[in-house]
Design a protein around this motif. Structure first.
Motif, mmCIF file in Angstrom:
data_model
loop_
_atom_site.group_PDB
_atom_site.id
_atom_site.type_symbol
_atom_site.label_atom_id
_atom_site.label_comp_id
_atom_site.label_asym_id
_atom_site.label_seq_id
_atom_site.Cartn_x
_atom_site.Cartn_y
_atom_site.Cartn_z
ATOM 1 N N THR A 71 0.435 -0.760 -0.232
ATOM 2 C CA THR A 71 0.178 0.052 0.198
ATOM 3 C C THR A 71 1.128 1.045 0.011
ATOM 4 O O THR A 71 1.734 1.169 0.210
ATOM 5 N N ALA A 72 0.769 2.307 -0.126
ATOM 6 C CA ALA A 72 1.068 4.094 -0.406
ATOM 7 C C ALA A 72 2.248 3.722 0.938
ATOM 8 O O ALA A 72 3.247 4.165 0.972
ATOM 9 N N LYS B 171 -1.129 9.895 -3.668
ATOM 10 C CA LYS B 171 -0.800 9.830 -4.820
ATOM 11 C C LYS B 171 0.956 9.560 -4.600
ATOM 12 O O LYS B 171 1.122 10.638 -5.680
ATOM 13 N N GLU C 125 -3.024 7.095 0.729
ATOM 14 C CA GLU C 125 -3.799 6.975 -0.570
ATOM 15 C C GLU C 125 -3.569 8.006 -1.098
ATOM 16 O O GLU C 125 -3.770 7.659 -2.463
#
Length: 336
Positions: A60-61, A253, A250
């Motif tokens: 995940t980010a 970005k 998230e």
């Protein structure tokens, strides 16, 4: 590079830790019982390599942010040591003092003299305080600019390695012109006549990264991030709490893939399986190969043309979307 026994592990790296613990038990048993477990250890080593690859496949980010801050991750000085020779560190901004959060100097890269500049974090409590956790003061950015002008004077390429949670936000930094120092660097880097390559090797936060982040080519290493604000700070502003940092990561970005898609960086440099913290030499070698190749591409370009390309490159960055009054609330920036 830390030994397996001294490694630190993130939550999602636990499967790797379990295998390493099993190897350590087998080695201990082999010493005391005089039994050969080399075949089992070899199989576990192979499993560790496979787990390292699996761990970083679908991060995940927020996990990428964690990996970029991994306590075992190599910092600027480690890359300099492993991919260059004859590094001569230069000190001071010739105005206030020497900022230990920003390092730089001439070095040899594959037989060519280059100027390497980057933020340096500490490796333990004492050196983290000395390096101010990689957060440079105005004099750090002025030192960086002094070294860039020195490189330009002797017609030597410039390489910047970016790894900072941001420029130092203290009152004294603002009093000494933090904003002006970063803005001056951006302005001057656009006009440098020598090739400039910027690489984000860890954290790339806000103006702290931009202060040495303008170049002919900008790259991100695979497990790094680049954005205007850290996920924690973003969460604290929008939701008055750090609890939403994963959501903020998230929404920002900030990963290398996002930045490449937006056209804000020119490419993504791969890392060893599991991340750069698993093999310093391999990480440095991969980065070195990219740098040497790009330098060969940039050197034949005339200085004026190189500057014009740089101006055009940064001038067309960014995009926007006009939202009508009838658009859904989410697109209008409204939240419940």
């Amino acid at each position: 590079m830390p030994s397996n026994a001294n490694r630190q592990f993130l939550d999602f790296e636990k499967p790797i830790k379990d295998l390493i613990d099993e190897i350590e038990k087998l080695k201990h048993a082999s010493e005391h019982k005089k039994i050969d477990y080399s075949e089992m250890i070899s199989k576990l080593d192979q499993q560790i390599l496979e787990r390292r690859k699996e761990v970083t496949q679908n991060l995940t980010a927020w996990q990428k942010v964690q990996l970029s801050r991994h306590p075992d991750r190599p910092y600027t000085m480690k890359y300099i040591q492993n991919m260059t020779t004859n590094f001569v560190e230069l000190f001071g901004d010739r105005n206030v003092k020497d900022d230990k959060a920003m390092i730089g100097g001439f070095a040899m890269l594959e037989g060519e003299t280059v100027m390497v500049i980057g933020q340096q974090k500490g490796i333990n409590t004492k050196t983290r305080q000395l390096r101010n956790f990689g957060m440079a003061n105005p004099e750090g950015y002025r030192k960086a600019l002094r070294l860039m002008r020195l490189a330009e004077k002797f017609n030597k390429p410039i390489i910047t390695l970016i790894d900072t949670p941001g420029a130092y936000p203290g009152l004294e930094a603002e009093e000494r012109g933090q904003g002006e120092a970063i803005a001056r660097n951006i302005y001057e880097m656009i006009r440098l006549k020598v090739p400039v390559i910027c690489v984000i090797i860890g954290e790339g936060a806000s103006g702290g990264a931009l202060g040495i982040g303008v170049g002919d080519r900008v790259y991100m290493m695979e497990n790094t991030w680049y954005t205007v604000i850290s996920p924690e700070s973003c969460s604290s502003i929008l939701w008055r709490s750090w609890d939403k940092k994963e959501l903020a990561a998230e929404q920002l970005k900030l990963t290398a893939n996002n930045m490449k898609e937006f056209g804000l960086v020119d490419g993504i440099i791969p890392e060893p399986a599991g991340g750069a913290h698993w093999d310093y030499m391999e990480a440095a070698q991969i980065l070195k190969e990219y740098l040497v190749k790009v330098l060969q591409e940039l050197k034949p370009i005339p200085p004026e043309e190189r500057i014009n390309q740089r101006i055009e490159k940064f001038g067309k960055m960014g995009f926007w979307q006009e939202v009508s009054e009838n658009a859904p609330a989410q697109l209008q920036g409204k939240t419940n």
